[in-house]
Design a protein around this motif. Structure first.
Motif, PDB file in Angstrom:
ATOM      1  N   LEU A  60      10.236   4.794   0.670  1.00 53.29           N
ATOM      2  CA  LEU A  60      10.626   4.324   1.989  1.00 53.29           C
ATOM      3  C   LEU A  60       9.569   3.368   2.524  1.00 53.29           C
ATOM      4  O   LEU A  60       8.374   3.707   2.538  1.00 53.29           O
ATOM      5  N   VAL A  61       9.979   2.180   2.977  1.00 55.96           N
ATOM      6  CA  VAL A  61       9.046   1.250   3.615  1.00 55.96           C
ATOM      7  C   VAL A  61       8.811   1.752   5.035  1.00 55.96           C
ATOM      8  O   VAL A  61       9.740   1.848   5.836  1.00 55.96           O
ATOM      9  N   LEU A  62       7.558   2.104   5.349  1.00 59.42           N
ATOM     10  CA  LEU A  62       7.202   2.628   6.668  1.00 59.42           C
ATOM     11  C   LEU A  62       6.849   1.518   7.649  1.00 59.42           C
ATOM     12  O   LEU A  62       7.152   1.610   8.829  1.00 59.42           O
ATOM     13  N   GLU A  63       6.137   0.502   7.153  1.00 57.83           N
ATOM     14  CA  GLU A  63       5.635  -0.560   8.033  1.00 57.83           C
ATOM     15  C   GLU A  63       5.607  -1.889   7.303  1.00 57.83           C
ATOM     16  O   GLU A  63       5.515  -1.930   6.076  1.00 57.83           O
ATOM     17  N   GLU A  64       5.622  -2.969   8.103  1.00 56.63           N
ATOM     18  CA  GLU A  64       5.443  -4.322   7.590  1.00 56.63           C
ATOM     19  C   GLU A  64       4.433  -5.025   8.489  1.00 56.63           C
ATOM     20  O   GLU A  64       4.498  -4.903   9.708  1.00 56.63           O
ATOM     21  N   HIS A  65       3.497  -5.739   7.869  1.00 60.48           N
ATOM     22  CA  HIS A  65       2.456  -6.447   8.620  1.00 60.48           C
ATOM     23  C   HIS A  65       2.304  -7.865   8.097  1.00 60.48           C
ATOM     24  O   HIS A  65       2.425  -8.105   6.902  1.00 60.48           O
ATOM     25  N   LEU A  83       2.227  -7.657   4.108  1.00 53.31           N
ATOM     26  CA  LEU A  83       1.877  -6.335   3.610  1.00 53.31           C
ATOM     27  C   LEU A  83       2.953  -5.330   4.002  1.00 53.31           C
ATOM     28  O   LEU A  83       3.345  -5.256   5.162  1.00 53.31           O
ATOM     29  N   LYS A  84       3.410  -4.570   3.017  1.00 55.51           N
ATOM     30  CA  LYS A  84       4.378  -3.500   3.271  1.00 55.51           C
ATOM     31  C   LYS A  84       3.715  -2.182   2.901  1.00 55.51           C
ATOM     32  O   LYS A  84       3.029  -2.079   1.888  1.00 55.51           O
ATOM     33  N   ILE A  85       3.931  -1.181   3.752  1.00 63.73           N
ATOM     34  CA  ILE A  85       3.429   0.166   3.502  1.00 63.73           C
ATOM     35  C   ILE A  85       4.625   1.013   3.073  1.00 63.73           C
ATOM     36  O   ILE A  85       5.617   1.092   3.798  1.00 63.73           O
ATOM     37  N   VAL A  86       4.504   1.635   1.911  1.00 65.53           N
ATOM     38  CA  VAL A  86       5.606   2.398   1.324  1.00 65.53           C
ATOM     39  C   VAL A  86       5.187   3.863   1.183  1.00 65.53           C
ATOM     40  O   VAL A  86       4.070   4.151   0.755  1.00 65.53           O
ATOM     41  N   LYS A 138       0.882  -1.162   0.000  1.00 68.07           N
ATOM     42  CA  LYS A 138       0.000   0.000   0.000  1.00 68.07           C
ATOM     43  C   LYS A 138       0.919   1.211   0.000  1.00 68.07           C
ATOM     44  O   LYS A 138       2.016   1.168   0.565  1.00 68.07           O
ATOM     45  N   ALA A 139       0.475   2.274  -0.656  1.00 69.94           N
ATOM     46  CA  ALA A 139       1.344   3.438  -0.804  1.00 69.94           C
ATOM     47  C   ALA A 139       0.744   4.682  -0.177  1.00 69.94           C
ATOM     48  O   ALA A 139      -0.387   5.048  -0.483  1.00 69.94           O
ATOM     49  N   LEU A 140       1.525   5.305   0.685  1.00 71.55           N
ATOM     50  CA  LEU A 140       1.199   6.627   1.197  1.00 71.55           C
ATOM     51  C   LEU A 140       1.857   7.599   0.215  1.00 71.55           C
ATOM     52  O   LEU A 140       3.079   7.696   0.152  1.00 71.55           O
ATOM     53  N   ILE A 141       1.028   8.272  -0.586  1.00 70.62           N
ATOM     54  CA  ILE A 141       1.545   9.212  -1.579  1.00 70.62           C
ATOM     55  C   ILE A 141       1.383  10.622  -1.035  1.00 70.62           C
ATOM     56  O   ILE A 141       0.274  11.073  -0.764  1.00 70.62           O
ATOM     57  N   ILE A 142       2.502  11.299  -0.882  1.00 64.95           N
ATOM     58  CA  ILE A 142       2.522  12.662  -0.358  1.00 64.95           C
ATOM     59  C   ILE A 142       2.420  13.654  -1.532  1.00 64.95           C
ATOM     60  O   ILE A 142       3.052  13.474  -2.565  1.00 64.95           O
ATOM     61  N   HIS A 143       1.603  14.685  -1.333  1.00 64.70           N
ATOM     62  CA  HIS A 143       1.367  15.720  -2.353  1.00 64.70           C
ATOM     63  C   HIS A 143       2.690  16.378  -2.745  1.00 64.70           C
ATOM     64  O   HIS A 143       3.564  16.573  -1.901  1.00 64.70           O
ATOM     65  N   PRO A 144       2.862  16.776  -4.012  1.00 69.63           N
ATOM     66  CA  PRO A 144       4.140  17.340  -4.463  1.00 69.63           C
ATOM     67  C   PRO A 144       4.476  18.719  -3.902  1.00 69.63           C
ATOM     68  O   PRO A 144       5.645  19.082  -3.795  1.00 69.63           O
ATOM     69  N   VAL A 145       3.467  19.496  -3.509  1.00 71.76           N
ATOM     70  CA  VAL A 145       3.705  20.851  -3.020  1.00 71.76           C
ATOM     71  C   VAL A 145       3.411  20.970  -1.527  1.00 71.76           C
ATOM     72  O   VAL A 145       4.125  21.637  -0.795  1.00 71.76           O
ATOM     73  N   ASP A 146       2.387  20.284  -1.059  1.00 76.30           N
ATOM     74  CA  ASP A 146       1.938  20.378   0.332  1.00 76.30           C
ATOM     75  C   ASP A 146       2.159  19.043   1.029  1.00 76.30           C
ATOM     76  O   ASP A 146       1.381  18.113   0.875  1.00 76.30           O
ATOM     77  N   ALA A 147       3.236  18.948   1.815  1.00 76.13           N
ATOM     78  CA  ALA A 147       3.580  17.696   2.507  1.00 76.13           C
ATOM     79  C   ALA A 147       2.558  17.287   3.553  1.00 76.13           C
ATOM     80  O   ALA A 147       2.646  16.194   4.114  1.00 76.13           O
ATOM     81  N   ASP A 148       1.583  18.143   3.838  1.00 77.07           N
ATOM     82  CA  ASP A 148       0.522  17.812   4.789  1.00 77.07           C
ATOM     83  C   ASP A 148      -0.708  17.246   4.086  1.00 77.07           C
ATOM     84  O   ASP A 148      -1.773  17.150   4.692  1.00 77.07           O
ATOM     85  N   ARG A 149      -0.565  16.864   2.817  1.00 72.45           N
ATOM     86  CA  ARG A 149      -1.678  16.264   2.069  1.00 72.45           C
ATOM     87  C   ARG A 149      -1.234  14.925   1.494  1.00 72.45           C
ATOM     88  O   ARG A 149      -0.067  14.743   1.152  1.00 72.45           O
ATOM     89  N   MET A 150      -2.175  13.989   1.404  1.00 74.14           N
ATOM     90  CA  MET A 150      -1.899  12.658   0.874  1.00 74.14           C
ATOM     91  C   MET A 150      -3.049  12.235  -0.038  1.00 74.14           C
ATOM     92  O   MET A 150      -4.125  12.844  -0.022  1.00 74.14           O
TER      93      MET A 150
END
Length: 161
Positions: free
Chosen positions: A90-95, A106-109, A30-42
């Motif tokens: 970056l791999v954030l978590e593994e489950h 499951l890996k969260i990237v 699963k991917a946490l995609i961070i916004h290109p301009v606003d790092a507080d948006r996904m």
């Protein structure tokens, strides 16, 4: 060629039956995609199969012998939402999961978008940029438990649900 949403729903049902019978071990990202301009948006998505009201992270399955979790997350994001991503992942978590009759790894990237343009395929019914703290949730629909878990790993502290 765009695959119609009903085809994804049919394949989803067939896969569930297969998993109940064969009980395979699967690998997913699963991917946490961070916004290109606003790092507080996904980016959150709603799939056209399964629980269609649930907001989740884009992602899918992969074969560890063929690609890394980071490569798989990048591929799935390009396939599902047609988004351009930078080269760092970056791999954030593994489950380890055990749902639907199968064992899953499951890996969260975490990935960063280069553009905020979203082009969902038939697998995604809707995609939307939202605040990382979920102060602007998309409608009244529920958010996946994986989103909450991912946000805890991303911000480094427990996340209020």
């Amino acid at each position: 060629m765009r695959i119609p949403p009903f085809a994804f729903r049919l394949l989803y049902r067939m896969r569930r039956v297969y998993c109940r019978i064969a009980k395979p071990t699967t690998y997913g990202v699963k991917a946490l995609i961070i916004h290109p301009v606003d790092a507080d948006r996904m980016l959150l998505v709603q799939h056209s199969y399964g629980d269609q009201s649930l907001w989740s992270l884009p992602g899918g399955g992969y074969k560890p012998a063929r690609e890394t979790p980071e490569q798989a997350a990048r591929r799935e994001c390009i396939e599902e939402v047609g988004i351009e991503l930078d080269s760092f992942a970056l791999v954030l978590e593994e489950h380890l999961t055990s749902t639907g009759g199968k064992w899953g790894h499951l890996k969260i990237v975490r990935l960063h978008a280069v553009s905020d343009e979203i082009k969902p395929n038939g697998e995604i019914s809707e995609a939307r940029w939202v605040a990382v703290n979920l102060t602007d949730p998309p409608g009244d629909s529920p958010v996946s438990k994986w989103v909450h878990s991912t946000l805890e790993a991303h911000v480094g502290r427990p996340f209020a649900k």
